[in-house]
Scaffold this motif. Structure first.
Motif, PDB file in Angstrom:
ATOM      1  N   ASN A 195     -14.632  10.082   8.912  1.00  0.00           N
ATOM      2  CA  ASN A 195     -13.424   9.327   9.242  1.00  0.00           C
ATOM      3  C   ASN A 195     -12.852   8.683   7.985  1.00  0.00           C
ATOM      4  O   ASN A 195     -13.601   8.275   7.088  1.00  0.00           O
ATOM      5  CB  ASN A 195     -13.740   8.218  10.255  1.00  0.00           C
ATOM      6  N   GLN A 196     -11.527   8.569   7.943  1.00  0.00           N
ATOM      7  CA  GLN A 196     -10.867   7.934   6.802  1.00  0.00           C
ATOM      8  C   GLN A 196      -9.610   7.207   7.268  1.00  0.00           C
ATOM      9  O   GLN A 196      -8.869   7.709   8.117  1.00  0.00           O
ATOM     10  CB  GLN A 196     -10.489   8.976   5.747  1.00  0.00           C
ATOM     11  N   PHE A 197      -9.401   6.023   6.701  1.00  0.00           N
ATOM     12  CA  PHE A 197      -8.201   5.248   6.975  1.00  0.00           C
ATOM     13  C   PHE A 197      -7.640   4.768   5.642  1.00  0.00           C
ATOM     14  O   PHE A 197      -8.364   4.225   4.810  1.00  0.00           O
ATOM     15  CB  PHE A 197      -8.517   4.040   7.861  1.00  0.00           C
ATOM     16  N   GLU A 198      -6.334   4.986   5.402  1.00  0.00           N
ATOM     17  CA  GLU A 198      -5.662   4.532   4.186  1.00  0.00           C
ATOM     18  C   GLU A 198      -4.414   3.739   4.573  1.00  0.00           C
ATOM     19  O   GLU A 198      -3.718   4.097   5.523  1.00  0.00           O
ATOM     20  CB  GLU A 198      -5.267   5.707   3.288  1.00  0.00           C
ATOM     21  N   TYR A 199      -4.156   2.697   3.776  1.00  0.00           N
ATOM     22  CA  TYR A 199      -2.999   1.843   4.049  1.00  0.00           C
ATOM     23  C   TYR A 199      -2.310   1.518   2.733  1.00  0.00           C
ATOM     24  O   TYR A 199      -2.964   1.219   1.729  1.00  0.00           O
ATOM     25  CB  TYR A 199      -3.452   0.550   4.738  1.00  0.00           C
ATOM     26  N   PHE A 200      -0.966   1.590   2.728  1.00  0.00           N
ATOM     27  CA  PHE A 200      -0.179   1.316   1.527  1.00  0.00           C
ATOM     28  C   PHE A 200       0.910   0.302   1.880  1.00  0.00           C
ATOM     29  O   PHE A 200       1.606   0.447   2.874  1.00  0.00           O
ATOM     30  CB  PHE A 200       0.482   2.599   0.991  1.00  0.00           C
ATOM     31  N   LEU A 201       1.072  -0.685   1.015  1.00  0.00           N
ATOM     32  CA  LEU A 201       2.042  -1.748   1.271  1.00  0.00           C
ATOM     33  C   LEU A 201       2.744  -2.099  -0.032  1.00  0.00           C
ATOM     34  O   LEU A 201       2.113  -2.270  -1.078  1.00  0.00           O
ATOM     35  CB  LEU A 201       1.332  -2.989   1.822  1.00  0.00           C
ATOM     36  N   THR A 202       4.089  -2.188   0.031  1.00  0.00           N
ATOM     37  CA  THR A 202       4.880  -2.594  -1.126  1.00  0.00           C
ATOM     38  C   THR A 202       5.801  -3.734  -0.721  1.00  0.00           C
ATOM     39  O   THR A 202       6.513  -3.642   0.283  1.00  0.00           O
ATOM     40  CB  THR A 202       5.742  -1.427  -1.664  1.00  0.00           C
ATOM     41  N   GLU A 203       5.785  -4.798  -1.486  1.00  0.00           N
ATOM     42  CA  GLU A 203       6.654  -5.949  -1.251  1.00  0.00           C
ATOM     43  C   GLU A 203       7.612  -6.097  -2.427  1.00  0.00           C
ATOM     44  O   GLU A 203       7.192  -6.151  -3.584  1.00  0.00           O
ATOM     45  CB  GLU A 203       5.818  -7.231  -1.112  1.00  0.00           C
ATOM     46  N   ASN A 204       8.920  -6.123  -2.146  1.00  0.00           N
ATOM     47  CA  ASN A 204       9.941  -6.416  -3.150  1.00  0.00           C
ATOM     48  C   ASN A 204      10.606  -7.727  -2.770  1.00  0.00           C
ATOM     49  O   ASN A 204      11.443  -7.781  -1.868  1.00  0.00           O
ATOM     50  CB  ASN A 204      10.994  -5.293  -3.224  1.00  0.00           C
ATOM     51  N   GLY A 205      10.227  -8.790  -3.459  1.00  0.00           N
ATOM     52  CA  GLY A 205      10.734 -10.094  -3.092  1.00  0.00           C
ATOM     53  C   GLY A 205      10.219 -10.475  -1.718  1.00  0.00           C
ATOM     54  O   GLY A 205       9.015 -10.518  -1.489  1.00  0.00           O
ATOM     55  N   ASP A 206      11.145 -10.743  -0.787  1.00  0.00           N
ATOM     56  CA  ASP A 206      10.738 -11.080   0.573  1.00  0.00           C
ATOM     57  C   ASP A 206      10.906  -9.898   1.520  1.00  0.00           C
ATOM     58  O   ASP A 206      10.888 -10.050   2.727  1.00  0.00           O
ATOM     59  CB  ASP A 206      11.549 -12.281   1.085  1.00  0.00           C
ATOM     60  N   ARG A 207      11.055  -8.678   0.959  1.00  0.00           N
ATOM     61  CA  ARG A 207      11.292  -7.494   1.786  1.00  0.00           C
ATOM     62  C   ARG A 207      10.149  -6.495   1.621  1.00  0.00           C
ATOM     63  O   ARG A 207       9.686  -6.240   0.513  1.00  0.00           O
ATOM     64  CB  ARG A 207      12.617  -6.835   1.384  1.00  0.00           C
ATOM     65  N   THR A 208       9.710  -5.942   2.720  1.00  0.00           N
ATOM     66  CA  THR A 208       8.685  -4.892   2.693  1.00  0.00           C
ATOM     67  C   THR A 208       9.386  -3.552   2.623  1.00  0.00           C
ATOM     68  O   THR A 208      10.091  -3.155   3.558  1.00  0.00           O
ATOM     69  CB  THR A 208       7.799  -4.955   3.947  1.00  0.00           C
ATOM     70  N   SER A 209       9.211  -2.830   1.484  1.00  0.00           N
ATOM     71  CA  SER A 209       9.878  -1.542   1.315  1.00  0.00           C
ATOM     72  C   SER A 209       8.977  -0.371   1.677  1.00  0.00           C
ATOM     73  O   SER A 209       9.440   0.751   1.819  1.00  0.00           O
ATOM     74  CB  SER A 209      10.365  -1.384  -0.126  1.00  0.00           C
ATOM     75  N   ARG A 210       7.707  -0.626   1.812  1.00  0.00           N
ATOM     76  CA  ARG A 210       6.792   0.441   2.219  1.00  0.00           C
ATOM     77  C   ARG A 210       5.663  -0.173   3.046  1.00  0.00           C
ATOM     78  O   ARG A 210       5.061  -1.160   2.662  1.00  0.00           O
ATOM     79  CB  ARG A 210       6.219   1.156   0.992  1.00  0.00           C
ATOM     80  N   ASP A 211       5.389   0.426   4.187  1.00  0.00           N
ATOM     81  CA  ASP A 211       4.327  -0.049   5.070  1.00  0.00           C
ATOM     82  C   ASP A 211       3.767   1.187   5.787  1.00  0.00           C
ATOM     83  O   ASP A 211       4.080   1.437   6.947  1.00  0.00           O
ATOM     84  CB  ASP A 211       4.880  -1.078   6.053  1.00  0.00           C
ATOM     85  N   ASN A 212       2.978   1.957   5.057  1.00  0.00           N
ATOM     86  CA  ASN A 212       2.536   3.261   5.536  1.00  0.00           C
ATOM     87  C   ASN A 212       1.024   3.287   5.745  1.00  0.00           C
ATOM     88  O   ASN A 212       0.285   2.545   5.086  1.00  0.00           O
ATOM     89  CB  ASN A 212       2.909   4.364   4.536  1.00  0.00           C
ATOM     90  N   TRP A 213       0.566   4.198   6.598  1.00  0.00           N
ATOM     91  CA  TRP A 213      -0.861   4.351   6.777  1.00  0.00           C
ATOM     92  C   TRP A 213      -1.209   5.765   7.220  1.00  0.00           C
ATOM     93  O   TRP A 213      -0.367   6.510   7.720  1.00  0.00           O
ATOM     94  CB  TRP A 213      -1.441   3.306   7.720  1.00  0.00           C
ATOM     95  N   LEU A 214      -2.461   6.122   7.000  1.00  0.00           N
ATOM     96  CA  LEU A 214      -2.969   7.463   7.280  1.00  0.00           C
ATOM     97  C   LEU A 214      -4.346   7.342   7.934  1.00  0.00           C
ATOM     98  O   LEU A 214      -5.199   6.590   7.466  1.00  0.00           O
ATOM     99  CB  LEU A 214      -3.082   8.273   5.985  1.00  0.00           C
ATOM    100  N   VAL A 215      -4.548   8.102   9.014  1.00  0.00           N
ATOM    101  CA  VAL A 215      -5.838   8.144   9.705  1.00  0.00           C
ATOM    102  C   VAL A 215      -6.275   9.599   9.810  1.00  0.00           C
ATOM    103  O   VAL A 215      -5.483  10.459  10.221  1.00  0.00           O
ATOM    104  CB  VAL A 215      -5.751   7.524  11.114  1.00  0.00           C
ATOM    105  N   GLU A 216      -7.516   9.884   9.433  1.00  0.00           N
ATOM    106  CA  GLU A 216      -8.067  11.230   9.541  1.00  0.00           C
ATOM    107  C   GLU A 216      -9.457  11.165  10.177  1.00  0.00           C
ATOM    108  O   GLU A 216     -10.217  10.222   9.924  1.00  0.00           O
ATOM    109  CB  GLU A 216      -8.190  11.895   8.169  1.00  0.00           C
ATOM    110  N   SER A 217      -9.793  12.173  10.972  1.00  0.00           N
ATOM    111  CA  SER A 217     -11.124  12.237  11.582  1.00  0.00           C
ATOM    112  C   SER A 217     -11.493  13.708  11.792  1.00  0.00           C
ATOM    113  O   SER A 217     -10.631  14.523  12.140  1.00  0.00           O
ATOM    114  CB  SER A 217     -11.158  11.496  12.919  1.00  0.00           C
ATOM    115  N   ARG A 218     -12.777  14.007  11.539  1.00  0.00           N
ATOM    116  CA  ARG A 218     -13.224  15.389  11.732  1.00  0.00           C
ATOM    117  C   ARG A 218     -14.672  15.387  12.229  1.00  0.00           C
ATOM    118  O   ARG A 218     -15.535  14.682  11.697  1.00  0.00           O
ATOM    119  CB  ARG A 218     -13.134  16.187  10.431  1.00  0.00           C
ATOM    120  N   LEU A 219     -14.930  16.196  13.250  1.00  0.00           N
ATOM    121  CA  LEU A 219     -16.270  16.409  13.783  1.00  0.00           C
ATOM    122  C   LEU A 219     -16.671  17.839  13.457  1.00  0.00           C
ATOM    123  O   LEU A 219     -15.947  18.783  13.765  1.00  0.00           O
ATOM    124  CB  LEU A 219     -16.280  16.193  15.301  1.00  0.00           C
ATOM    125  N   SER A 220     -17.837  18.003  12.811  1.00  0.00           N
ATOM    126  CA  SER A 220     -18.251  19.342  12.403  1.00  0.00           C
ATOM    127  C   SER A 220     -19.731  19.530  12.674  1.00  0.00           C
ATOM    128  O   SER A 220     -20.496  18.570  12.797  1.00  0.00           O
ATOM    129  CB  SER A 220     -17.967  19.571  10.908  1.00  0.00           C
TER     130      SER A 220
END
Length: 342
Positions: free
Chosen positions: A170-195
């Motif tokens: 399992n993997q979880f990634e989160y990205f956040l960018t703040e420009n002043g008082d504004r959030t210009s990026r608020d992204n995330w990624l979730v991955e899961s694999r059963l093998s």
């Protein structure tokens, strides 16, 4: 008490019955009958010698059985050998949970004193008890492509080995960018694999992923795939796993919100190489072909600092073959993170 009687008494104390495998009951009964008939020691020794030919362990096993059950006749067999006492069974080794390596050195918190490790210690010890392994990392990411942003990044990976070759990643990634008082990026990624990997190195898997990207060509994108896996290289310093399968992709166009879905074929490789005791290189490539074709490549170099800690430098490349007007087909992300492995 004669010297011979003392020696036999000592033998009886040292070579107690639990130390040997008993001879079959019918042969013990034969020896007991010979004893009851009152024959002399020489005739008893002849009977015992006949039994020794027929039982496992030979004379040593018969001698030990006579000492245990007919001690008065032990003198007749005083010249016979005795088997070595059986050693105490070795204690079973304590189970050691699997741990994710930082470089080549696994991190084991089981030896850490109580209260050490700060706020991470308690949850990580709990995970180790269930044979989980993984890593937590946080840092900054510089992106080039549809945006030129410097993001704060956070990621969490959690894996577990299961019985009979099964494994969960399992993997979880989160990205956040703040420009002043504004959030210009608020992204995330979730991955899961059963093998599941079989003894031959081949196996099968099923997995999926979901990504939200507010500045990309697709605001949302998801995959669900299944197929076969081949562990092509499994060495001490090098590892290569190949996957191939089919699945489905769903995505939402940026701006219009139009939903698209297509069948895709998946081909992937996971490669790792242990450079030295503290450095490890990894490469993960995934190619989706069909409607919504895409290539995803990740390269990482992990350098252990001390204890549980390491620095990881990574390059992530995403290329969309069917991009939207006004969007770049390729996004490149360079990130540097502080990593905590367990």
């Amino acid at each position: 008490m004669t010297f011979r009687s003392c020696a036999l008494a000592l033998s009886l104390a040292v070579f107690s019955p639990p130390a040997f495998a008993d001879i079959p009951p019918e042969y013990r009964n034969l020896l007991a009958e010979a004893d009851r008939r009152g024959i002399d020691d020489d005739r008893f020794a002849e009977t015992a010698d006949m039994v020794a030919v027929l039982v496992d362990g030979g004379r040593a096993a018969v001698h030990a059985d006579v000492i245990a059950h007919l001690p008065d006749r032990a003198g007749a067999l005083s010249d016979w050998p005795l088997p070595e006492p059986q050693p105490e069974p070795a204690a079973a080794p304590e189970s050691v949970p699997e741990h994710r390596s930082i470089g080549a050195a696994p991190v084991d918190l089981a030896e850490a004193p109580d209260g050490s490790g700060g706020w991470l210690a308690a949850p990580i010890r709990a995970l180790q008890g269930e044979k989980w392994s993984g890593q937590i990392r946080a840092g900054v990411q510089v992106e080039d492509g549809n945006t030129d942003l410097v993001d704060f990044s956070f990621a969490f990976e959690l894996d577990r080995e299961l019985p009979r070759g099964w494994r969960v990643d399992n993997q979880f990634e989160y990205f956040l960018t703040e420009n002043g008082d504004r959030t210009s990026r608020d992204n995330w990624l979730v991955e899961s694999r059963l093998s599941r990997e079989l003894d031959s190195g081949f196996g099968y898997y099923a997995g999926g992923s979901y990504e939200r990207d507010l500045v990309g060509a697709y605001e949302q994108s998801a995959f669900a795939t299944a197929g076969g896996v081949w562990h092509a290289i499994d060495r001490e310093r090098m590892d290569l796993e190949l996957r191939a399968g089919v699945g489905h992709r769903w995505r939402e166009r940026a701006g219009s919100g139009q939903m698209l879905d297509d069948w895709v074929a998946e081909a992937a490789s996971d490669f790792s190489f242990q450079i030295n005791d503290t450095s490890r290189f990894e490469s993960k490539t995934t190619v989706y072909g069909g409607g919504g074709s895409r290539v995803d490549q990740r390269f990482t170099l992990t350098n252990r600092l001390f204890g549980h800690w390491a620095v990881q430098t990574g390059l992530h490349i995403e290329h969309e073959f069917e991009t939207e007007p006004g969007f770049e087909p390729t996004d490149t992300r360079l990130d540097v993170s502080l990593l905590y492995g367990f």
